[in-house]
Write a protein that holds these residues in place. Structure first.
Motif, short mmCIF file in Angstrom:
data_model
loop_
_atom_site.label_atom_id
_atom_site.label_comp_id
_atom_site.label_asym_id
_atom_site.label_seq_id
_atom_site.Cartn_x
_atom_site.Cartn_y
_atom_site.Cartn_z
N MET A 142 0.72 -1.14 -0.03
CA MET A 142 0.02 -0.01 -0.03
C MET A 142 1.09 1.30 -0.03
N ASN A 143 0.70 2.10 -0.88
CA ASN A 143 1.14 3.39 -0.90
C ASN A 143 1.03 4.45 0.28
N TYR A 183 -2.85 6.22 2.36
CA TYR A 183 -3.63 5.74 3.43
C TYR A 183 -3.90 6.70 4.36
N GLN A 226 3.36 -10.52 -4.32
CA GLN A 226 2.65 -9.11 -4.27
C GLN A 226 1.36 -8.90 -3.38
N GLN A 227 0.69 -9.89 -3.22
CA GLN A 227 -0.55 -9.78 -2.11
C GLN A 227 0.04 -9.69 -0.81
N ARG A 228 1.10 -10.76 -0.34
CA ARG A 228 1.62 -10.43 0.62
C ARG A 228 2.12 -9.53 1.24
N HIS A 229 3.08 -8.80 0.34
CA HIS A 229 3.60 -7.60 0.65
C HIS A 229 2.53 -6.29 0.72
N ARG A 230 1.51 -6.62 0.13
CA ARG A 230 0.48 -5.37 0.28
C ARG A 230 -0.16 -5.58 1.49
N TRP A 231 -0.53 -6.67 1.99
CA TRP A 231 -1.09 -7.08 3.33
C TRP A 231 0.01 -6.49 4.40
N ASP A 255 2.43 -4.24 4.08
CA ASP A 255 2.29 -2.77 4.03
C ASP A 255 1.34 -2.23 4.70
N ALA A 256 0.11 -2.82 4.66
CA ALA A 256 -1.09 -2.13 5.57
C ALA A 256 -0.88 -2.30 6.84
N ARG A 310 8.19 -10.97 5.21
CA ARG A 310 8.58 -10.69 4.09
C ARG A 310 9.55 -11.52 3.33
#
Length: 280
Positions: free
Chosen positions: A1-2, A6, A153-158, A160-161, A178
Motif C-alpha cells: 500500500m502506498n 493511507y 505481491q499480495q503478501r507484501h500489500r497486506w 504494507d497495510a 516478508r
C-alpha cells in the motif's frame, strides 16, 4: 500500500468501531488503550461515531456501545461459499477425536476472523471463543498460512497495510514475514505453527497449528487446532494431529470445489434457457 493513499483517521475510526463492537461496551479510556491512540483522539472519533449513529452512550455509565445501525454496514456483503455449513462436521470430527478446539477462519483486513469453532464442545478450551472473534493476521498461525500461500505481491500489500497501522507489528517481525524463506517453509510443510500465542485471552498458554483451505487454487480460509503450550512440543502436535488436520482441510476444499462447480453449472444452464429478447 502506498503510504500516501493511507488515511489514518479512517483506519483509526474503523479500529474503534471494531473493538467496541467486539467488546459490546467500553469506556473511553478502554477504547483508547485497545486501539493504541491518544485519549483526545479516541474522544473525537467516538463523538463522531455517535453523531453518525454508530455508537451510543449508556445512560447509567460513561460507556459506549454499538447501535443497530452497525448491522447496516454488512448489508452489501454476500458470502456465496457456504463455507461454515460445509466445514462444520469436519470441525466437530476433529474435536471429537482429539478433544482440542478447532476453528475455521477467513481474512478480513488485518485480522483473521473466526467463522466457526468448536471451543464450546472442547473439554480442553481455555476460552470459549465464538464466531466473530478476531486475531491479528501477522501474529496467528492461520494468518501466517494466508500470508505464505498468497502470491508475493499480495503478501507484501497486506504487510504494507499492517506496517501503516497505529499498533503495527515489530519491524523485525515484518522483515521475517516478508522473506521468501518464511513463505517457502510454510508452503513446503503445508502448515504454520505458532507457539505460546500472545494475542489470545490467555497469553502464552496456548499454541496453534493451521492449514490452508483452497478454492480455485487460492487459499480462502484456514483450519486451526489449538493446544496447550505446556502439554506438548509443537513437533509432537504435528505428528499427532497434522495428518488429520490436513485431511479435514482437503475435504473442505473438495466440498467447496463441488459446490462452486454446481453453482457454475446452474448459471450456465440459466444462460442457455434464458429467452433471447433481442430484436432480430
Amino acid at each position: 500500500m502506498n503510504s500516501e493513499s493511507y488515511i489514518r483517521s479512517i483506519a483509526r475510526s474503523l479500529a474503534v468501531l471494531r473493538v467496541v463492537n467486539r467488546a459490546g461496551s467500553m469506556s473511553m479510556m478502554e477504547i483508547a488503550n485497545a486501539v493504541g491512540i491518544p485519549y483526545p483522539t479516541a474522544c473525537r472519533i467516538v463523538y463522531t461515531l455517535q453523531e453518525e449513529g454508530m455508537l451510543e452512550r449508556e445512560s447509567s455509565r460513561k460507556h459506549y456501545r454499538p447501535t443497530a445501525l452497525v448491522t447496516s454496514l454488512s448489508h452489501g456483503f454476500q458470502d456465496h461459499s457456504n463455507i461454515v455449513t460445509l466445514s462444520r462436521r469436519h470441525l466437530e470430527g476433529l474435536t471429537e477425536k482429539h478433544h482440542w478446539p478447532v476453528s475455521l477462519t477467513t481474512r478480513v483486513g488485518q485480522n483473521m476472523i473466526v467463522r466457526d469453532c468448536t471451543h464450546a464442545l472442547s473439554p480442553m478450551a481455555l476460552t470459549n471463543y465464538r464466531a466473530g472473534a478476531a486475531f491479528p493476521l501477522v501474529e496467528c498461525a492461520s494468518g501466517h498460512v494466508m500470508l505464505a500461500f498468497a502470491d508475493d505481491q499480495q503478501r507484501h500489500r497486506w504487510l504494507d497495510a499492517a506496517e501503516n497501522c497505529d499498533k503495527g507489528p515489530d519491524p523485525l517481525v515484518l522483515k521475517t514475514l516478508r522473506s521468501d524463506d518464511f513463505a517457502e517453509s510454510i508452503r513446503t510443510l503445508g502448515y504454520a505453527l505458532r507457539g505460546a500465542n500472545q494475542f489470545t485471552d490467555t497469553p502464552g498458554r496456548t499454541s496453534s497449528m493451521a492449514v490452508p483451505i483452497y478454492l480455485d487454487g487460492e487459499v480462502r480460509a484456514a483450519l486451526t487446532l489449538v493446544f496447550f503450550s505446556v502439554a506438548m512440543k509443537p513437533e509432537v502436535a504435528v505428528e499427532r494431529y497434522g495428518a488429520d488436520l490436513k485431511a479435514a482441510a482437503a475435504a473442505i476444499s473438495a466440498a467447496l470445489a463441488r459446490q462452486d462447480g454446481k453453482r457454475a453449472a446452474r448459471a450456465s444452464k440459466a444462460d442457455v434457457e434464458r429467452p433471447n429478447l433481442g430484436v432480430a
